[in-house]
Design an enzyme around this catalytic site. Structure first.
Site, PDB file in Angstrom:
ATOM      1  N   LYS A 150     -25.039   1.317   6.894  1.00  0.00           N
ATOM      2  CA  LYS A 150     -25.450   0.158   6.087  1.00  0.00           C
ATOM      3  C   LYS A 150     -25.103   0.401   4.615  1.00  0.00           C
ATOM      4  O   LYS A 150     -25.249   1.522   4.113  1.00  0.00           O
ATOM      5  CB  LYS A 150     -26.959  -0.053   6.261  1.00  0.00           C
ATOM      6  CG  LYS A 150     -27.499  -1.302   5.575  1.00  0.00           C
ATOM      7  CD  LYS A 150     -28.990  -1.486   5.877  1.00  0.00           C
ATOM      8  CE  LYS A 150     -29.568  -2.703   5.158  1.00  0.00           C
ATOM      9  NZ  LYS A 150     -30.987  -2.925   5.467  1.00  0.00           N
ATOM     10  N   SER A 160     -32.507  -7.655   6.872  1.00  0.00           N
ATOM     11  CA  SER A 160     -31.352  -7.490   6.017  1.00  0.00           C
ATOM     12  C   SER A 160     -30.213  -6.692   6.657  1.00  0.00           C
ATOM     13  O   SER A 160     -29.087  -6.733   6.187  1.00  0.00           O
ATOM     14  CB  SER A 160     -31.788  -6.793   4.725  1.00  0.00           C
ATOM     15  OG  SER A 160     -32.190  -5.466   5.005  1.00  0.00           O
ATOM     16  N   SER A 168     -36.496  -5.404   8.638  1.00  0.00           N
ATOM     17  CA  SER A 168     -35.034  -5.513   8.520  1.00  0.00           C
ATOM     18  C   SER A 168     -34.217  -4.710   9.526  1.00  0.00           C
ATOM     19  O   SER A 168     -33.003  -4.796   9.541  1.00  0.00           O
ATOM     20  CB  SER A 168     -34.596  -5.112   7.109  1.00  0.00           C
ATOM     21  OG  SER A 168     -34.961  -6.106   6.197  1.00  0.00           O
TER      22      SER A 168
END
Length: 495
Positions: A78, A158, A182
């Site tokens: 990420k 997210s 998330s």
């Protein structure tokens, strides 16, 4: 073996050990899949050179016979994790051009274990969002579609890029972070497994901060066994992070027996929301029946302060964000706005932050600054902290009464279309976190397991919440649920 990118971590690891496949072959298969999947916008910084270099090194290590479980396995990282010499932007314009001189502890541990980094994954800006629509790179897109409808869907947020990449088999697994859901919400939206460990289990050092008392890294994988394998590598004490727990990391994979006889599973009555879709209600009831059939005892429980969780979260998280994001000022790193003649340092701060932060980040910084301001600190921030303590106590009381895990829905709906939740009403978007934020406020481990499809053919997930530091036990319960649910659906390839 063809379609090597479709393997999970455990299958790929076993094939590598038997010499049926090499890490280079696995990596090349993933790199090819990534290059063909630009329509998903999941990978935003590709690192094929680093990937192949690490894959070759991993093959040598495997030949030597001393390779850990993650050695040679291609994964995505990420964009919130700092990776040395590779752009790490947290999907924000304000960190344009930032290439850290250091590696985050979690990505370093994965690299040390021989995992292969394929590149950086899309996300909501500074991890603020539930749909991956606040990214400077543009929307990440789910590989799933509704029936015969071509409308692009959100992979959740997210960690949307991570979820999309794992669900579409662009990588074998990915790192995510979870501040209010998330990891778990995008995992539920895309039919994969995601676990948020206990706060302090994974180091936060080198992970761009959103809300420091809530943020926690975790793995996003194709199944529960893979989550256990990857989580073990990501965990461990880190002296560089003062909130990192000095606890031994068990072999989570060895704890996956699937035997949950005699375990007590709590069903919280407060999670039965008005207007909850019938499909989610049914899935939840079916999940409880599956666990009961596997030998668990299902008990009704009460978490009375649940209704205050979202308001408390949306005071605490923005407060911490406004404080953490004060460092982005255009002085030391990242973007600096063009200044006019006669502009001073104040104008530089104002212009840089106005240009560099997107609307959602600006909104949260402003809320956070407001609730921390002199006249409102007690009315909002301190009150929210007291509510947080009550929410934590609710869970402590339930676990003290002998409950081993808590079963809830992971999300209030299946994935929705990109652009369907408009910016006009951000609260509508915030309600997506209704089942997940309590877990962050209480610092507990939570895992989302895919458990079924809705009538439009989209995945739905169930969430299990565990006792602090007992991720192994939680994963074993998730493993029993996964075996009972038998979820094997994959998105049809359209990209």
């Amino acid at each position: 073996m063809s379609d090597l990118n479709k393997l999970g971590l455990a299958e790929a690891r076993d094939a590598l050990r038997k010499g049926e496949v090499t890490s280079v072959e696995l990596t090349e298969s993933c790199l090819k899949a990534i290059d063909e999947a630009d329509a998903l916008n999941a990978f935003v910084h590709k690192t094929p050179e680093i990937a192949l270099e690490r894959a070759k090194a991993a093959d040598e290590r495997i030949k030597g016979g001393d390779a850990p479980s993650m050695c040679g396995l291609p994964i995505g990282i990420k964009d919130l994790f700092c990776t040395k010499g590779v752009p790490s932007q947290a999907a924000s314009k304000i960190l344009e051009g930032f290439k850290p001189e250091y590696e985050s502890t979690v990505s370093q541990q994965l690299a040390d274990a021989g995992a292969v980094m394929l590149g950086k994954l899309n996300m909501d800006e500074f991890a603020m969002g539930s749909s991956n629509e606040t990214s400077v790179y543009g929307n990440a897109v789910s590989p799933w579609r509704r029936g015969n409808d071509d409308a692009p869907l959100t992979p959740g947020g997210s960690s949307g890029g991570s979820a999309s990449a794992v669900a579409a088999d662009l990588c074998l697994a990915a790192t995510g972070t979870d501040t209010g859901g998330s990891i778990r919400q995008p995992a539920a939206f895309t039919g994969i497994t995601g676990i948020k460990p206990t706060y302090g289990r994974c180091s936060r050092w080198g992970v761009v901060a959103f809300a420091s008392s809530l943020d926690q890294a975790g793995p996003m994988t194709k199944n529960v066994r893979d989550a256990a394998i990857m989580l073990e590598t990501m965990c461990g004490h880190d002296p560089k992070d003062s909130t990192s727990a000095e606890l031994a990391v068990p072999n989570f994979e060895a704890m996956l027996t699937g035997d949950i006889k005699g375990k007590k599973i709590g069903i919280p009555k407060e999670y039965r929301m008005d207007g909850m879709p019938a499909e989610i209600e049914k899935l939840w009831a079916d999940g409880a029946e599956m666990l009961k059939a596997a030998g668990a005892e299902i008990v009704d429980i009460s978490l009375p302060h649940t209704k205050y969780a979202l308001p408390a979260y949306y005071v605490i998280a923005p407060a911490e964000a406004s404080s953490n994001l004060a460092r982005y000022d255009g002085v030391r790193y990242g973007r600096r706005a063009q200044l006019a003649q006669g502009d001073g340092i104040t104008e530089m701060y104002e212009k840089t932050r106005a240009e560099g932060f997107g609307h959602e980040v600006q909104r949260r910084v402003m809320i956070g600054t407001y609730v921390l301001s002199a006249g409102f600190y007690d009315a909002y921030y301190n009150r929210a902290r007291r509510v947080r303590t009550l929410i934590k106590k609710d869970f402590e009381d339930v676990f003290a009464a002998g409950v081993d895990a808590i079963l809830t829905p992971a999300t209030p709906s299946a994935s929705f279309g990109l652009g369907e939740m408009t910016e006009a009403d951000p609260v509508q978007m915030y309600l997506n976190d209704v089942f997940t934020v309590t877990v962050n406020l209480a610092g507990l481990p939570g895992v989302s397991v895919p458990a079924g499809l809705d009538k439009q053919g989209l995945p739905l997930g169930l969430q299990l919440i565990g006792r602090p530091w007992e991720e192994g036990d939680l994963l074993n319960t998730a493993y029993a649920l996964e075996n009972a649910a038998g979820f094997v659906a994959k998105p049809g390839k359209w990209w």
